[in-house]
Scaffold this motif. Structure first.
Motif, PDB file in Angstrom:
ATOM      1  N   GLN A   1      51.984  37.900  49.027  1.00 64.95           N
ATOM      2  CA  GLN A   1      51.574  36.712  48.299  1.00 64.95           C
ATOM      3  C   GLN A   1      50.255  36.882  47.559  1.00 64.95           C
ATOM      4  OE1 GLN A   1      53.394  33.995  47.732  1.00 64.95           O
ATOM      5  NE2 GLN A   1      55.000  35.184  48.684  1.00 64.95           N
ATOM      6  N   GLN A   2      49.281  37.536  48.178  1.00 64.49           N
ATOM      7  CA  GLN A   2      47.998  37.705  47.502  1.00 64.49           C
ATOM      8  C   GLN A   2      47.274  38.916  48.055  1.00 64.49           C
ATOM      9  OE1 GLN A   2      45.996  34.052  48.119  1.00 64.49           O
ATOM     10  NE2 GLN A   2      45.329  34.530  50.170  1.00 64.49           N
ATOM     11  N   ASP A   3      46.409  39.453  47.243  1.00 61.69           N
ATOM     12  CA  ASP A   3      45.620  40.613  47.629  1.00 61.69           C
ATOM     13  C   ASP A   3      44.279  40.491  46.921  1.00 61.69           C
ATOM     14  OD1 ASP A   3      44.880  42.987  48.723  1.00 61.69           O
ATOM     15  OD2 ASP A   3      46.069  44.241  47.383  1.00 61.69           O
ATOM     16  N   ASN A   4      43.342  39.756  47.509  1.00 58.78           N
ATOM     17  CA  ASN A   4      42.043  39.514  46.901  1.00 58.78           C
ATOM     18  C   ASN A   4      41.114  40.700  47.145  1.00 58.78           C
ATOM     19  OD1 ASN A   4      43.141  37.053  46.298  1.00 58.78           O
ATOM     20  ND2 ASN A   4      42.070  35.973  47.911  1.00 58.78           N
ATOM     21  N   VAL A   5      40.192  40.911  46.198  1.00 60.42           N
ATOM     22  CA  VAL A   5      39.305  42.071  46.266  1.00 60.42           C
ATOM     23  C   VAL A   5      37.879  41.651  45.937  1.00 60.42           C
ATOM     24  CG1 VAL A   5      38.774  44.314  45.254  1.00 60.42           C
ATOM     25  CG2 VAL A   5      41.149  43.633  45.546  1.00 60.42           C
ATOM     26  N   PHE A   6      36.934  42.060  46.780  1.00 59.28           N
ATOM     27  CA  PHE A   6      35.505  41.940  46.494  1.00 59.28           C
ATOM     28  C   PHE A   6      35.008  43.342  46.202  1.00 59.28           C
ATOM     29  CE2 PHE A   6      31.110  42.350  47.950  1.00 59.28           C
ATOM     30  CZ  PHE A   6      30.509  41.397  47.142  1.00 59.28           C
ATOM     31  N   GLY A   7      34.282  43.517  45.110  1.00 61.26           N
ATOM     32  CA  GLY A   7      33.856  44.858  44.755  1.00 61.26           C
ATOM     33  C   GLY A   7      32.418  44.917  44.285  1.00 61.26           C
ATOM     34  N   VAL A   8      31.802  46.051  44.549  1.00 60.38           N
ATOM     35  CA  VAL A   8      30.469  46.368  44.051  1.00 60.38           C
ATOM     36  C   VAL A   8      30.598  47.705  43.322  1.00 60.38           C
ATOM     37  CG1 VAL A   8      28.085  46.882  44.655  1.00 60.38           C
ATOM     38  CG2 VAL A   8      29.363  45.185  45.976  1.00 60.38           C
ATOM     39  N   GLN A   9      30.116  47.752  42.103  1.00 57.21           N
ATOM     40  CA  GLN A   9      30.234  48.963  41.292  1.00 57.21           C
ATOM     41  C   GLN A   9      28.857  49.366  40.772  1.00 57.21           C
ATOM     42  OE1 GLN A   9      32.505  48.412  37.701  1.00 57.21           O
ATOM     43  NE2 GLN A   9      32.866  50.583  37.472  1.00 57.21           N
TER      44      GLN A   9
END
Length: 97
Positions: A76-84
């Motif tokens: 249903q969902q695949d949320n992502v928090f990212g730091v680049q």
């Protein structure tokens, strides 16, 4: 297949910017000579992303963001928090030009 994409960027200060993106992809149904399938060929999907970037100097950028991703179907969902952290190497840039 139907696709859509929108992006908004804003320069807050000389070193700080904010961005938001949204997109979708709808897949059509498979049609052959015998019948039309009720299910789409691939799962439909959409995503929304917000990010803030900070330019540390002219060679380095630090970006923090969050993405909401949704697909029809079993996942249903695949949320992502990212730091680049992005950087440029001056000697490599000169060698490639």
């Amino acid at each position: 297949m139907t696709n859509g994409y929108v992006e908004v960027k804003s320069i807050v200060t000389a070193r700080l910017y904010a961005a938001a993106r949204a997109g979708y992809r709808n897949h059509n149904r498979v049609v052959d000579r015998s019948e039309v399938d009720d299910e789409p060929f691939l799962e439909n999907r959409w995503s929304c992303e917000v990010a803030v970037g900070y330019r540390l100097n002219r060679w380095q950028l630090l970006k923090v963001g969050y993405e909401w991703f949704r697909m029809d179907g079993p996942v249903q969902q695949d949320n992502v928090f990212g730091v680049q952290f992005a950087t440029s190497v001056a000697s490599l840039v000169k060698a490639l030009h």
